[in-house]
Design a protein around this motif. Structure first.
Motif: not given
Length: 336
Positions: A199-205, A252-257, A278-282
């Motif tokens: 992927e050319p661009y990735n967002i981490f939240v 979008v990679f979302l890391f849920k706490g 393309k939402l990845v939730v961990i």
């Protein structure tokens, strides 16, 4: 699991935990000396690893705690909080991180006592600092454990974290638990890397206790070690700029706490579910820690996340990109 030696990992976990007595002795010594505030100095990955520790400590104490970027600290003019009554601590696996060395030299010139957690007491930082806990190496979660032991022991000595002994005892169980966490995620991590490594661009939240580890993974692992272009943003700030970049094909990679900031993560999740495929939730909540009481799960959540992404996901990115995690073009290759 790819590039993971369980026996070696467990030995490193035991070695990290074996530093408990040295860490507690240092915290007790500094408590007896007395201090008016705590100043933690780091940069890059070390700043990121201290972030959840400082974040957690601030929940339990009214003691002023500062988490300072070493390079910025050296040039800023408003240093009134930094004085001989400050408890200054830093860390560095190499022991020679340029900006941290400069910051510690500045503190020494100001007559301030300094302490360091480092891999080698013979390193430059080991020789500079007044107090040294050496042999601090291993994976990120090992370093988290040692930093937490130090910070929460200080609060225990102030009567602000009475559960310290139970917490510290249970940290002996964490290595085994985090092996199981890795095993559960391995197949998913391999698939994520296969799907997203080009992927050319990735967002981490993320937010709260997980923010430091999210920043570390996106910058220190994917950018520095894999040359993957990323943007990291907190769940709160996501809605003040980054949301406008979300489209069907933007990952979008979302890391849920698991702390009080979780509703902010869930808000990002609801938004992105509607706008990107393309939402990845961990979610750290999905992973059990049988040896750890629930009251300590928030504290341990960055250790879960680092096991999942900074270790497992990074290993599978390396496999798919064909780019070694050890190779750098610029970092530490020449003076700059």
């Amino acid at each position: 699991m790819r590039n993971f030696d369980v026996e070696k990992y467990m030995k490193e976990s035991e070695a990290a935990y074996a530093k408990r007595a040295d860490i507690e002795a240092l915290a007790d010594k500094l408590t007896e000396r007395g201090y008016d505030n705590i100043v933690v100095i780091g940069i890059g990955g070390t700043w990121a690893e201290w972030h959840p520790v400082v974040h957690v400590m601030r929940h339990y104490t009214d003691m002023p705690i500062y988490l300072e970027n070493a390079a910025e600290l050296c040039v800023r003019t408003d240093k009134n909080f930094l004085n001989k009554r400050s408890l200054v601590v830093t860390s560095s696996e190499s022991g020679n991180t340029k900006e941290v060395v400069e910051a510690i030299k500045m503190c020494k010139d100001m007559g301030i006592e300094t302490s360091v957690l480092t891999k080698n007491a013979d390193s430059e930082l080991g020789k500079l600092c007044d107090n040294v806990v050496d042999g601090c190496s291993g994976d990120c979660e090992h370093f988290y454990i040692m930093c937490y032991l130090f910070g929460l022991r200080l609060l225990y000595n102030r009567g602000e974290f009475p559960s310290y002994e139970k917490f510290a005892d249970q940290m002996a169980n964490l290595g085994k638990d985090l092996v199981a966490v890795r095993e559960k995620f391995e197949e998913q991590g391999a698939q994520i890397a296969r799907d997203y490594h080009k992927e050319p661009y990735n967002i981490f939240v993320s937010s709260g206790t997980l923010w430091g580890e999210t920043y570390l993974f996106s910058m220190c692992i994917l950018e520095e070690m894999q040359w993957v272009r990323t943007k990291s943003v907190t769940s709160a700030d996501f809605f003040h700029g980054t949301l406008e970049l979300i489209e069907k094909d933007v990952p979008v990679f979302l890391f849920k706490g698991e702390d009080e900031y979780r509703p902010l993560d869930e808000r990002v999740e609801r938004f992105c579910e509607k706008l990107t495929d393309k939402l990845v939730v961990i979610d750290t909540k999905d992973y059990d820690l049988p040896g750890i009481d629930d009251e300590f799960r928030v504290i341990c959540s960055p250790m879960i996340l680092t096991s999942l992404v900074t270790d497992r996901l990074a290993a599978h990115y390396e496999l798919n990109t064909g780019h070694s995690l050890e190779f750098r073009r610029y970092y530490r290759q020449f003076d700059y």
